[in-house]
Design an enzyme around this catalytic site. Structure first.
Site, mmCIF file in Angstrom:
data_model
loop_
_atom_site.group_PDB
_atom_site.id
_atom_site.type_symbol
_atom_site.label_atom_id
_atom_site.label_comp_id
_atom_site.label_asym_id
_atom_site.label_seq_id
_atom_site.Cartn_x
_atom_site.Cartn_y
_atom_site.Cartn_z
ATOM 1 N N HIS A 107 0.873 -1.162 0.118
ATOM 2 C CA HIS A 107 -0.233 -0.120 -0.003
ATOM 3 C C HIS A 107 1.023 1.452 0.154
ATOM 4 C CE1 HIS A 107 -3.979 1.998 1.593
ATOM 5 N NE2 HIS A 107 -3.331 2.665 0.803
ATOM 6 N N HIS B 251 1.586 5.187 -2.239
ATOM 7 C CA HIS B 251 1.161 6.238 -3.128
ATOM 8 C C HIS B 251 2.309 6.669 -3.787
ATOM 9 C CE1 HIS B 251 -3.016 5.857 -1.844
ATOM 10 N NE2 HIS B 251 -2.511 5.684 -0.580
ATOM 11 N N PHE B 252 2.862 6.378 -4.624
ATOM 12 C CA PHE B 252 3.966 7.054 -5.362
ATOM 13 C C PHE B 252 3.746 8.116 -6.353
ATOM 14 C CE2 PHE B 252 7.465 3.304 -4.469
ATOM 15 C CZ PHE B 252 7.442 3.752 -3.172
ATOM 16 N N ARG B 253 2.484 8.436 -6.481
ATOM 17 C CA ARG B 253 2.029 9.787 -6.997
ATOM 18 C C ARG B 253 2.339 10.080 -8.563
ATOM 19 N NH1 ARG B 253 -1.180 10.447 -2.962
ATOM 20 N NH2 ARG B 253 -0.447 11.193 -1.133
ATOM 21 N N HIS C 45 -10.986 0.515 0.948
ATOM 22 C CA HIS C 45 -10.616 1.404 1.977
ATOM 23 C C HIS C 45 -12.199 1.716 2.473
ATOM 24 C CE1 HIS C 45 -9.261 5.932 3.074
ATOM 25 N NE2 HIS C 45 -10.342 5.814 3.450
ATOM 26 N N ASP D 39 0.852 2.540 3.692
ATOM 27 C CA ASP D 39 -0.061 3.651 3.212
ATOM 28 C C ASP D 39 0.969 4.898 3.045
ATOM 29 O OD1 ASP D 39 -2.040 4.968 2.280
ATOM 30 O OD2 ASP D 39 -3.228 5.060 3.982
ATOM 31 N N HIS E 231 2.792 14.203 1.080
ATOM 32 C CA HIS E 231 2.300 15.555 0.593
ATOM 33 C C HIS E 231 3.365 16.419 1.281
ATOM 34 C CE1 HIS E 231 -1.643 14.104 -0.071
ATOM 35 N NE2 HIS E 231 -1.828 13.422 1.067
HETATM 36 C C1 NCD Z 1 -4.072 8.914 0.787
HETATM 37 C C2 NCD Z 1 -3.395 9.885 -0.150
HETATM 38 O O1 NCD Z 1 -3.015 10.866 0.234
HETATM 39 O O2 NCD Z 1 -3.430 9.768 -1.359
HETATM 40 N N1 NCD Z 1 -4.085 9.703 2.217
HETATM 41 C C3 NCD Z 1 -4.222 9.157 3.395
HETATM 42 O O3 NCD Z 1 -4.569 9.797 4.232
HETATM 43 N N2 NCD Z 1 -4.043 7.677 3.437
HETATM 44 C C4 NCD Z 1 -5.534 8.513 0.477
HETATM 45 C C5 NCD Z 1 -5.819 7.233 1.094
HETATM 46 O O4 NCD Z 1 -5.242 5.891 0.667
HETATM 47 O O5 NCD Z 1 -6.919 7.345 1.611
HETATM 48 ZN ZN ZN Z 2 -3.838 4.702 0.774
#
Ligand code: NCD
Ligand code: ZN
Length: 401
Positions: free
Chosen positions: A57, A59-61, A171, A269, A273
């Protein structure tokens, strides 16, 4: 090309052995007491060698949000954190909800120095693409609002998605965990449901005290294990994520879930940011995590909160088994040589300036942790060693299903 890792300590069925590991053609060729000849040799200096972590899990954006992270910076950070495989989530720009977007992401992910899997996003109307999507790790369904606006709340659409996908990562927060399970029960769906980032005692109950418990797997994040809502008072936006941090009792319940095997996976996760974004009034939710997950867990091992066997089960073996990843997750002859050397005695503070993630901050900044990964090997190649990154591309994982 062959590589010998000398003087390893390895775990075999919960017992510790001194071994040498021979790697040939990217695979573990021998785990042996002998010292076979090899093209190159490294010395693990009697440190533990573990399977590399599989973080299902992150998020490499990329594409679209590369001011926050990209596959190069994200994978360098992962390698530094002892993670050798990641699954990237679909809430990018564009979101990974069409076949074209999936192809595009596949090309972008080729620069990753850790192995990658791609998660396809569900919408209310992309069933045909879900069906055609090839070699995806899972389908992600958002039942609650979060960064990226991919929420699906129509129960019929949700039912169709569960039917279509062999494994759906959901989710879902609070009662929505039960709602998701109810859809499976009511429609007699036999596919798998993986509940991402379980954050409270109640959510864990919904996920696990249920007649479908064998079909349903639960993931927790290091954030929810090592922080609770009191941290929000200190860190503000930098401790805000979805799901939000819960009470100390909830935090305890997650640790109990690890002990009684209700928790199946720990995943980061990793949701970077920028600082500037977090400092705005309308800040986004999410915190980074790939560089701190393993040090936090090794530190917890050093204070007797978790065993190395449990860490390996939750972060390597179970992700490989649950998502049926081919040839990964185990330190065994014939498996891919995704291995890490960890120094259990190394004490070091988490420092923002040391981080390789583009966002350059961590909610754990300043924490002194005992136990750090020192070397990371992906497909037989050293990609991280004592502070240094080597840019050798990895590849997409394959699934046996
Ligand atoms: C995630 C994100 O910033 O992409 N943020 C988070 O707080 N976990 C989105 C997500 O996975 O819910
Ligand atoms: Zn996530």
């Amino acid at each position: 090309m062959s590589l010998l890792i000398k003087n390893c300590r390895v775990l075999i069925k919960d017992k510790v052995y001194a071994k040498n590991i021979l790697i040939r053609k990217g695979r573990i060729a021998k785990v042996t007491n002998k010292e076979p000849k090899a093209d190159s040799v490294i010395d693990a200096k009697n440190n533990f060698v573990l399977p590399g972590l599989i973080d299902c899990h992150v998020h490499f954006r990329e594409p679209g949000l590369t001011h926050k992270e990209d596959f190069m910076t994200g994978s360098m950070a992962a390698a530094k954190g002892g993670i050798t495989t990641i699954f990237d989530m679909p809430n990018t720009l564009p979101p990974t909800t069409t076949l074209a977007a999936l192809d595009e992401k596949r090309k972008l992910a080729a620069k990753s120095i850790v192995n990658f899997g791609l998660v396809f996003g569900a919408t209310t109307n992309n069933l045909a693409d879900i069906k055609k999507a090839k070699n995806v790790a899972a389908v992600k369904l958002y039942m609650d609002e979060t960064t990226g606006g991919l929420k699906v709340d129509d129960l019929e659409a949700i039912c169709d998605i569960f039917r279509m996908s062999k494994i759906t990562i959901v989710h879902a927060e609070d009662y929505n965990v039960q709602n998701a399970i109810n859809v499976m029960i009511k429609n007699k769906i036999k596919n798998r449901l993986h509940v991402a980032h379980v954050s409270s005692a109640q959510e864990l109950k919904y996920a696990k005290q249920n007649k479908l418990s064998r079909q349903i797997t639960a993931e927790v994040t290091p954030q929810h294990l090592f922080m609770n809502k009191k941290d929000i008072q200190v860190l503000g936006a930098f401790a805000e994520m979805n799901p939000r941090l819960k009470t100390e009792q909830d935090q305890k319940a997650l640790w109990e879930g690890i002990k009684n095997r209700e928790v199946d996976i720990i995943a980061t996760d990793h949701a970077p940011h920028l600082k500037e974004e977090k400092e705005m009034a309308n800040y986004p939710f999410g915190v980074p995590g790939v560089e701190t997950m393993l040090p936090l867990l090794l530190d917890a091992f050093n204070s007797n909160k978790i065993t190395l066997t449990e860490i390996v089960r939750l972060c390597c073996e179970n992700p490989a088994k649950i998502f049926k990843i081919k040839n990964k997750g185990f330190l065994k002859e014939g498996f891919d040589a995704d291995l890490i050397i960890v120094d259990l005695d190394k004490r070091q503070a988490v420092r923002n300036e040391d981080l390789l993630t583009k966002c350059k901050w961590s909610p754990f900044e300043g924490k002194i942790l005992k136990g750090w990964p020192v070397t990371t090997i992906v497909n037989g190649n050293i990609v991280y060693d004592n502070g240094e990154i080597f840019d050798i591309k990895a590849g997409e994982v394959q699934y046996g299903r």
